[in-house]
Design a protein around this motif. Structure first.
Motif, mmCIF file in Angstrom:
data_model
loop_
_atom_site.group_PDB
_atom_site.id
_atom_site.type_symbol
_atom_site.label_atom_id
_atom_site.label_comp_id
_atom_site.label_asym_id
_atom_site.label_seq_id
_atom_site.Cartn_x
_atom_site.Cartn_y
_atom_site.Cartn_z
ATOM 1 N N HIS A 153 77.796 43.057 31.878
ATOM 2 C CA HIS A 153 78.044 44.494 31.763
ATOM 3 C C HIS A 153 76.813 45.288 32.215
ATOM 4 O O HIS A 153 76.935 46.279 32.950
ATOM 5 C CB HIS A 153 78.397 44.856 30.323
ATOM 6 N N GLY A 154 75.631 44.845 31.799
ATOM 7 C CA GLY A 154 74.402 45.532 32.182
ATOM 8 C C GLY A 154 74.186 45.519 33.676
ATOM 9 O O GLY A 154 73.789 46.529 34.276
ATOM 10 N N ARG A 158 74.093 48.643 36.418
ATOM 11 C CA ARG A 158 72.982 48.747 37.366
ATOM 12 C C ARG A 158 73.520 48.855 38.794
ATOM 13 O O ARG A 158 73.064 49.695 39.578
ATOM 14 C CB ARG A 158 72.078 47.520 37.216
ATOM 15 N N LEU A 159 74.504 48.022 39.112
ATOM 16 C CA LEU A 159 75.117 48.059 40.441
ATOM 17 C C LEU A 159 75.807 49.397 40.668
ATOM 18 O O LEU A 159 75.724 49.967 41.763
ATOM 19 C CB LEU A 159 76.123 46.915 40.595
ATOM 20 N N THR A 178 74.419 53.887 29.599
ATOM 21 C CA THR A 178 74.062 52.751 28.744
ATOM 22 C C THR A 178 75.164 52.403 27.751
ATOM 23 O O THR A 178 74.961 51.565 26.869
ATOM 24 C CB THR A 178 72.764 53.028 27.968
ATOM 25 N N GLN A 179 76.333 53.018 27.886
ATOM 26 C CA GLN A 179 77.421 52.760 26.939
ATOM 27 C C GLN A 179 77.780 51.276 26.913
ATOM 28 O O GLN A 179 78.020 50.660 27.943
ATOM 29 C CB GLN A 179 78.656 53.577 27.311
ATOM 30 N N GLY A 180 77.809 50.697 25.724
ATOM 31 C CA GLY A 180 78.192 49.299 25.562
ATOM 32 C C GLY A 180 77.127 48.292 25.928
ATOM 33 O O GLY A 180 77.390 47.084 25.922
ATOM 34 N N THR A 186 69.731 48.291 27.782
ATOM 35 C CA THR A 186 69.508 49.734 27.635
ATOM 36 C C THR A 186 68.096 50.104 28.047
ATOM 37 O O THR A 186 67.886 51.084 28.789
ATOM 38 C CB THR A 186 69.765 50.182 26.181
ATOM 39 N N HIS A 187 67.109 49.337 27.590
ATOM 40 C CA HIS A 187 65.716 49.617 27.946
ATOM 41 C C HIS A 187 65.497 49.465 29.450
ATOM 42 O O HIS A 187 64.800 50.282 30.076
ATOM 43 C CB HIS A 187 64.762 48.698 27.178
ATOM 44 N N GLU A 188 66.083 48.417 30.039
ATOM 45 C CA GLU A 188 65.927 48.197 31.478
ATOM 46 C C GLU A 188 66.565 49.336 32.278
ATOM 47 O O GLU A 188 66.004 49.805 33.275
ATOM 48 C CB GLU A 188 66.548 46.859 31.871
ATOM 49 N N THR A 189 67.738 49.796 31.819
ATOM 50 C CA THR A 189 68.421 50.890 32.508
ATOM 51 C C THR A 189 67.650 52.191 32.360
ATOM 52 O O THR A 189 67.570 52.990 33.311
ATOM 53 C CB THR A 189 69.857 51.045 31.967
#
Length: 252
Positions: A153-154, A158-159, A178-180, A186-189
């Motif tokens: 999901h993350g 990002r994509l 960052t939902q879900g 979340t931190h990386e995003t």
């Protein structure tokens, strides 16, 4: 006072009614160029409706939207794309049965001259170059041949941000990116959005208030369809009206 030349997105007196419900009521905002600006508010505050008015998904009953001083109020989302605006959605909007590379290359196709419209994708050198740039920028090189539907999901989120940047927009609207997500994702995003904001204006709707306060240079607060407050994160955090809107809970 904001200099007119520093404003990239301006909404004046936006209103939207659904039957007897006034979802957005005479809202005006001005978004400065570069960095991250956020819109927050409790559930039902009108955030998503405002976002849809700004992006062209909804047309307002009253009011106007300008990008770099140009009136885009009646333009569709596609029309606003050519004015320099791009947006993501709460629900991931990717071609799950295509590879990461193909998703980016298709999104970048708009950069090609119209004369190349009917050429095979592998002949689209400009789109291919842009897709490779985004693979590197977003750390997706190792996933280039993976199907988008097979990503975590993350990684999908990002994509999706990479896809929205394919056309090199000057203004990027992100709807709860960052939902879900896990805490790590979340931190990386958040770090990724900060980097994007160095060269592109980012307007963000986000439910994670702590994240908003860390990322944003300006925060707009919505409540009951109206703009309740605006300012730097520290100012907004201390605003008693904002505290009341969040049911008395401190934004700490």
């Amino acid at each position: 006072m904001n200099n007119a030349h520093s404003i990239i997105l301006e909404a004046k007196g936006l209103s939207k009614r659904f039957g007897g419900l006034i979802a957005v009521d005479e809202v005006s905002i001005a978004v400065q160029k570069l960095g991250v600006t956020s819109i927050i508010g409790p559930n039902g505050a009108g955030k998503s409706t405002l976002f849809n008015l700004l992006s062209g998904t909804f047309l307002p009953d009253n009011g106007a939207v300008h990008i770099d001083g140009v009136d885009v109020t009646r333009l569709s989302p596609e029309g606003r794309l050519f004015s320099g605006m791009a947006r993501s959605f709460q629900i991931t909007n990717l071609f799950f049965d295509l590879t990461v590379m193909d998703n980016l290359r298709i999104a970048s196709q708009v950069l090609e001259p119209r004369s190349h419209l009917y050429l095979p994708l592998e002949k689209s050198e400009i789109a291919l170059k842009r897709a490779n740039e985004l693979l590197e920028e977003f750390g997706l090189e190792d996933s280039r041949g993976q199907l988008a539907g097979a990503l975590s999901h993350g990684q999908q989120r990002r994509l999706e941000i990479a896809v929205t940047l394919a056309t090199r927009p000057k203004l990027l609207l992100l709807d709860e990116p960052t939902q879900g997500m896990s805490q790590v994702d979340t931190h990386e995003t958040a770090d990724l959005i900060k980097r994007v904001g160095l060269n592109t204006t980012v307007l963000l709707i986000e439910h994670d208030v702590d994240l908003v306060m860390d990322l944003s240079k300006t925060v707009f607060v919505m409540a009951q369809g109206r703009k309740l407050a605006e300012g730097a994160p520290g100012e907004v955090r201390k605003n008693p009206l904002v505290q009341a809107a969040y049911f008395g809970e401190e934004l700490a």
